[in-house]
Enzyme design. Sequence first.
Site, PDB file in Angstrom:
ATOM      1  N   ASP A 168      74.306 -12.216  90.270  1.00 34.98           N
ATOM      2  CA  ASP A 168      74.119 -13.234  91.300  1.00 34.98           C
ATOM      3  C   ASP A 168      72.710 -13.287  91.879  1.00 34.98           C
ATOM      4  OD1 ASP A 168      76.597 -14.503  91.229  1.00 34.98           O
ATOM      5  OD2 ASP A 168      77.532 -12.944  92.429  1.00 34.98           O
ATOM      6  N   GLY A 220      69.876 -12.507  90.400  1.00 33.63           N
ATOM      7  CA  GLY A 220      68.993 -13.095  89.409  1.00 33.63           C
ATOM      8  C   GLY A 220      69.366 -14.524  89.059  1.00 33.63           C
ATOM      9  N   TYR A 226      71.309 -16.793  90.921  1.00 39.42           N
ATOM     10  CA  TYR A 226      71.269 -17.712  92.054  1.00 39.42           C
ATOM     11  C   TYR A 226      70.134 -17.380  93.031  1.00 39.42           C
ATOM     12  CZ  TYR A 226      76.010 -19.268  90.755  1.00 39.42           C
ATOM     13  OH  TYR A 226      77.096 -19.778  90.092  1.00 39.42           O
ATOM     14  N   GLY A 231      68.559 -15.239  98.693  1.00 32.35           N
ATOM     15  CA  GLY A 231      67.870 -16.049  99.691  1.00 32.35           C
ATOM     16  C   GLY A 231      67.983 -17.537  99.444  1.00 32.35           C
ATOM     17  N   ASN A 269      81.970 -19.894  94.625  1.00 21.96           N
ATOM     18  CA  ASN A 269      83.219 -19.732  95.385  1.00 21.96           C
ATOM     19  C   ASN A 269      83.165 -18.589  96.387  1.00 21.96           C
ATOM     20  OD1 ASN A 269      83.230 -18.317  92.723  1.00 21.96           O
ATOM     21  ND2 ASN A 269      85.023 -17.322  93.579  1.00 21.96           N
ATOM     22  N   TYR A 270      82.264 -17.620  96.190  1.00 24.93           N
ATOM     23  CA  TYR A 270      82.246 -16.439  97.051  1.00 24.93           C
ATOM     24  C   TYR A 270      81.167 -16.538  98.116  1.00 24.93           C
ATOM     25  CZ  TYR A 270      85.354 -13.762  93.975  1.00 24.93           C
ATOM     26  OH  TYR A 270      86.427 -13.314  93.265  1.00 24.93           O
ATOM     27  N   TYR A 300      78.965 -13.768 100.455  1.00 22.57           N
ATOM     28  CA  TYR A 300      78.609 -12.368 100.661  1.00 22.57           C
ATOM     29  C   TYR A 300      77.875 -12.243 101.986  1.00 22.57           C
ATOM     30  CZ  TYR A 300      79.614 -11.711  95.688  1.00 22.57           C
ATOM     31  OH  TYR A 300      80.217 -11.669  94.465  1.00 22.57           O
ATOM     32  N   HIS A 321      88.454  -8.334  88.399  1.00 21.36           N
ATOM     33  CA  HIS A 321      86.998  -8.266  88.323  1.00 21.36           C
ATOM     34  C   HIS A 321      86.487  -7.311  89.385  1.00 21.36           C
ATOM     35  CE1 HIS A 321      87.824 -11.338  91.379  1.00 21.36           C
ATOM     36  NE2 HIS A 321      86.620 -11.082  91.874  1.00 21.36           N
ATOM     37  N   HIS A 355      82.945  -6.225  91.996  1.00 27.86           N
ATOM     38  CA  HIS A 355      81.699  -6.651  92.628  1.00 27.86           C
ATOM     39  C   HIS A 355      80.854  -5.401  92.838  1.00 27.86           C
ATOM     40  CE1 HIS A 355      83.162 -10.762  93.734  1.00 27.86           C
ATOM     41  NE2 HIS A 355      84.321 -10.139  93.631  1.00 27.86           N
ATOM     42  N   ASP A 388      63.466   2.361  99.369  1.00 27.36           N
ATOM     43  CA  ASP A 388      62.198   3.079  99.277  1.00 27.36           C
ATOM     44  C   ASP A 388      62.041   3.926 100.539  1.00 27.36           C
ATOM     45  OD1 ASP A 388      61.758   1.735  96.925  1.00 27.36           O
ATOM     46  OD2 ASP A 388      60.469   0.209  97.813  1.00 27.36           O
TER      47      ASP A 388
END
Length: 345
Positions: free
Chosen positions: A112, A114, A116, A119, A195-196, A198, A247, A249, A256
Amino acid sequence: MYDEPARTPPTMVNYHSALAPATTGQAWRADLQPINITQPQGPSFSIEGNLVKWQKWHIRIGFNGREGLVLHQVGWQEAGRVRPVLHRASLSEMTVPYGDPNYPYIRKCAMDCGDYGMGFVANSLQLGCDCLGHIKYFDGVVNNAQGEGVVIPKAVCLHEEDAGMLWKHTDTRLGHVEVRRNRRLVISMVSTFANYEYGMFWYFYLDGTIQLEMKLTGILSTSVTDLANRDVPFGIAIAPGVVASNHQHLFCMRIDPAVDDDQGGRGLVVAEVNAEPLPWGPENPHGNAFRVTETPLLSVHQAMRMAKPKVGRAWKIKNPAVVNPITGQPVSFKLIPQTNCPMLM
């Protein structure tokens, strides 16, 4: 299961507030009384550009199209200086592999961040937010397909909230009780990936704890099956003729650390911490002894480790150049994983 087309499910199941009562056959709850959260004297945090100061915490807030919310230069103010804790922290990638061997799920595995961009698909929280109290919003800035700047209003939410009991002790001899309330600073954002939804929530506590919580909401990705089918070996029937496939997630965080290191963490070392019982013997004649062991992880391959709740596994990020005056040990932060399972593919 997929040999022939399935009929359209006849039952309406809809999350929309205007249609949900027809799905459940019930009205919306009307027995919850309001909870009002007010801060008449204002919040305890202060803002200087993208620098947030709250209690002893110093945090710089950043934002980009791929990762969304990024934390920079996180530090703890003590004895007249800001002691570094994190140079940078963000969500670098997340993947959603499907566990159904039927087509098309054998090829379905979203990456997701990469695909979508956390941000790029961030919600503008002016349209609705679960933050309560005195709120400060930060806009997010990304680019469109032409390379032009795009502002997402109120993409990041900042507020503080009560976090229950921090400490309590009852002196039974004196009948004296003391209690400390806990509070946390919350920095959050919400992104919609098809659909999700986060939700990314960073929590900073009064005792120096940092916590990350990823909240998953939205609606399931579904497929159709025979109306009478209840045997769904690689998923679950959520309505007549509607299946949600198995599935996972999985979130990959970039951390860092810079624990008390003004050079961004170059001198830090990582050690794995395990609680291990001692075998019966002269050191453990009664069979009740256990000790905590630390194993340095000195290479990338050696540091490819798995969580292990059975031994309370955690990882210490230590700075050998700075010694705690009480313990005589290097100052450190402990990375404590939550119980979960790894990728099952």
